[in-house]
Design an enzyme around this catalytic site. Structure first.
Site, PDB file in Angstrom:
ATOM      1  N   LEU A 160       0.932  -1.319   0.037  1.00 29.67           N
ATOM      2  CA  LEU A 160      -0.137   0.155   0.058  1.00 29.67           C
ATOM      3  C   LEU A 160       0.950   1.527  -0.111  1.00 29.67           C
ATOM      4  O   LEU A 160       0.231   2.491  -0.034  1.00 29.67           O
ATOM      5  CB  LEU A 160      -1.013   0.081   1.234  1.00 29.67           C
ATOM      6  N   GLY A 161       2.256   1.137   0.017  1.00 26.51           N
ATOM      7  CA  GLY A 161       3.044   2.342   0.054  1.00 26.51           C
ATOM      8  C   GLY A 161       3.207   2.951  -1.499  1.00 26.51           C
ATOM      9  O   GLY A 161       2.514   2.516  -2.329  1.00 26.51           O
ATOM     10  N   GLN A 162       4.003   3.905  -1.446  1.00 33.16           N
ATOM     11  CA  GLN A 162       4.161   4.772  -2.675  1.00 33.16           C
ATOM     12  C   GLN A 162       4.621   3.845  -4.040  1.00 33.16           C
ATOM     13  O   GLN A 162       4.114   4.040  -4.916  1.00 33.16           O
ATOM     14  CB  GLN A 162       5.226   5.785  -2.506  1.00 33.16           C
ATOM     15  N   ASP A 171       0.300  -6.150   3.319  1.00 30.62           N
ATOM     16  CA  ASP A 171       0.669  -5.108   3.965  1.00 30.62           C
ATOM     17  C   ASP A 171       0.330  -4.925   5.513  1.00 30.62           C
ATOM     18  O   ASP A 171      -0.490  -5.830   5.608  1.00 30.62           O
ATOM     19  CB  ASP A 171      -0.079  -3.712   3.421  1.00 30.62           C
ATOM     20  N   ILE A 172       0.992  -4.363   6.259  1.00 30.27           N
ATOM     21  CA  ILE A 172       0.596  -4.355   7.613  1.00 30.27           C
ATOM     22  C   ILE A 172      -0.750  -3.426   8.133  1.00 30.27           C
ATOM     23  O   ILE A 172      -1.371  -3.767   8.965  1.00 30.27           O
ATOM     24  CB  ILE A 172       1.576  -3.787   8.632  1.00 30.27           C
ATOM     25  N   ARG A 173      -0.915  -2.666   6.899  1.00 30.04           N
ATOM     26  CA  ARG A 173      -2.324  -1.591   6.873  1.00 30.04           C
ATOM     27  C   ARG A 173      -3.243  -2.469   6.196  1.00 30.04           C
ATOM     28  O   ARG A 173      -2.943  -3.350   5.368  1.00 30.04           O
ATOM     29  CB  ARG A 173      -1.887  -0.149   6.251  1.00 30.04           C
ATOM     30  N   ASP A 199       2.668  -9.009   8.790  1.00 28.06           N
ATOM     31  CA  ASP A 199       3.720  -8.307   9.216  1.00 28.06           C
ATOM     32  C   ASP A 199       5.052  -9.084   9.009  1.00 28.06           C
ATOM     33  O   ASP A 199       4.996 -10.099   9.427  1.00 28.06           O
ATOM     34  CB  ASP A 199       3.244  -8.378  10.784  1.00 28.06           C
ATOM     35  N   TYR A 257      18.460   5.064   8.368  1.00 27.01           N
ATOM     36  CA  TYR A 257      18.124   4.798   7.264  1.00 27.01           C
ATOM     37  C   TYR A 257      19.115   4.274   6.193  1.00 27.01           C
ATOM     38  O   TYR A 257      19.010   3.039   5.847  1.00 27.01           O
ATOM     39  CB  TYR A 257      17.220   6.011   6.374  1.00 27.01           C
ATOM     40  N   LYS A 280      20.258   0.437   5.106  1.00 27.92           N
ATOM     41  CA  LYS A 280      20.317  -0.062   3.641  1.00 27.92           C
ATOM     42  C   LYS A 280      21.791  -0.538   3.335  1.00 27.92           C
ATOM     43  O   LYS A 280      21.610  -1.508   2.626  1.00 27.92           O
ATOM     44  CB  LYS A 280      20.115   1.264   2.605  1.00 27.92           C
TER      45      LYS A 280
END
Ligand code: AKB
Length: 319
Positions: free
Chosen positions: A10-12, A34-36, A53, A142, A146
């Site tokens: 559901l992200g970008q 997704d977690i959402r 999750d 971040y 990575k």
């Protein structure tokens, strides 16, 4: 046919990658997770959606078994500015999630795509023409996650036989789902504000130059890399890719060619500016071009025209 699993759907990126994969491989072949929970109108098109999750290895194993998954696009992660606010949560999700997904990929023989970022570089990296193989000493959580993720993907590929591939993505510009908590987000927000109000207050300095890419190019890059002949991939993982490099004032000037009255001013956020200052200004994507034929289609002018057209239509339809 083995299915494709997408985490963070559901992200970008996921909200454009899932429809693109479904258009290519069929709706039922792509399991969006997704977690959402998706909103009522979904946005991902027809096809399976599951709650997942990815920091729970049991949940990832169950998903891979249940849907007979052969490939995973692992997108679930926190972006740079949020990761600086919540470094412990960022390590847990960004590293912990990847580790568990890689383990499941090893156990079930799945291929894996991992999105690294220009955030994997740091202040001691050469900032112009940043080479594919160079110094990586990032100063953000971040970036630390990575770099560790790139190394973990290499390890799983070289020592444990997982077909793990990945890109170092620049800032992504898109009109389907907004980004959340990134340093390059200004390059998306500016279009919403330009169309709605003819004015934007930018959180980076006018001269903050960063690499960027329009989402259709990024989606194509991910799908093309996973389809590339492995015999040609010398790097396999963490390929530098870029399409353009610009500053906020250059983007504002390009928008003004379409909306002459558009105004920009600046209220610099020291946290996000410091992150931008530690990242490259233009990366060298020669290895991606040579090893699997990468070539972007959208430059700044083409991206601006398409963004204003598509986003203008969407925002007008909802007012
Ligand atoms: C961010 O700004 O955090 C991301 C990225 C460049 O990785 N868009």
């Amino acid at each position: 046919m083995a299915r494709i699993l997408v985490t963070g759907a559901l992200g970008q990126i996921g909200s454009e990658l899932v429809p693109a994969l479904r258009a290519q491989f069929g709706s039922e072949s792509v399991v969006a997770t997704d977690i959402r929970r998706p909103s009522a109108n979904g946005g991902l098109g027809a096809g399976p959606f599951e709650h997942l999750d990815c920091t729970s290895i049991r949940q990832v194993q169950e998903m891979v078994r249940r849907f007979d998954v052969g490939g995973i696009y692992h997108l679930a992660s926190l972006l740079s500015a949020v990761a600086e606010e919540k470094p412990q949560a960022a390590w847990e999700l960004n590293m912990g999630g990847l580790y568990r997904v890689l383990e499941v990929a090893r156990q079930y023989g799945c291929a894996l795509f991992f999105p690294s970022s220009i955030g994997a570089f740091g202040p001691t990296t050469p900032r112009q023409g940043t080479p594919q193989d160079t110094i990586q000493r990032p100063t953000t959580m971040y970036g630390v996650a990575k770099v560790a993720s790139e190394l973990l993907c290499d390890y799983y590929a070289l020592r444990l036989g997982v077909d793990a591939r990945g890109l170092r993505l620049p800032g992504l510009i898109s009109h389907t789902a907004p980004p959340g908590g990134g340093t390059t987000d200004y390059a998306v927000d500016i279009f919403y504000q330009a169309i709605r109000y003819g004015h934007y207050t930018c959180f980076l300095r006018p001269d903050a130059r960063l690499d960027m890419m329009y989402m259709p190019d990024a989606i194509r890059a991910m799908i093309e890399l996973m389809a590339a002949d492995p015999g040609r991939l010398r790097h396999r993982n963490a390929f530098n890719v870029t399409a353009m490099s610009f500053t906020p004032e250059e983007l504002a000037a390009e928008i003004r060619r379409h909306i002459p009255e558009f105004r920009i001013d600046y209220d610099v956020d020291p946290v996000r500016q410091a992150i931008a200052d530690s990242w490259p200004q233009s990366i060298d994507d020669g290895a991606a071009r040579a090893e699997w034929g990468w070539a972007p289609a959208y430059d700044l002018a083409a991206t601006t025209t398409d963004m204003l057209d598509k986003l203008g239509g969407k925002l007008n339809a909802t007012t």
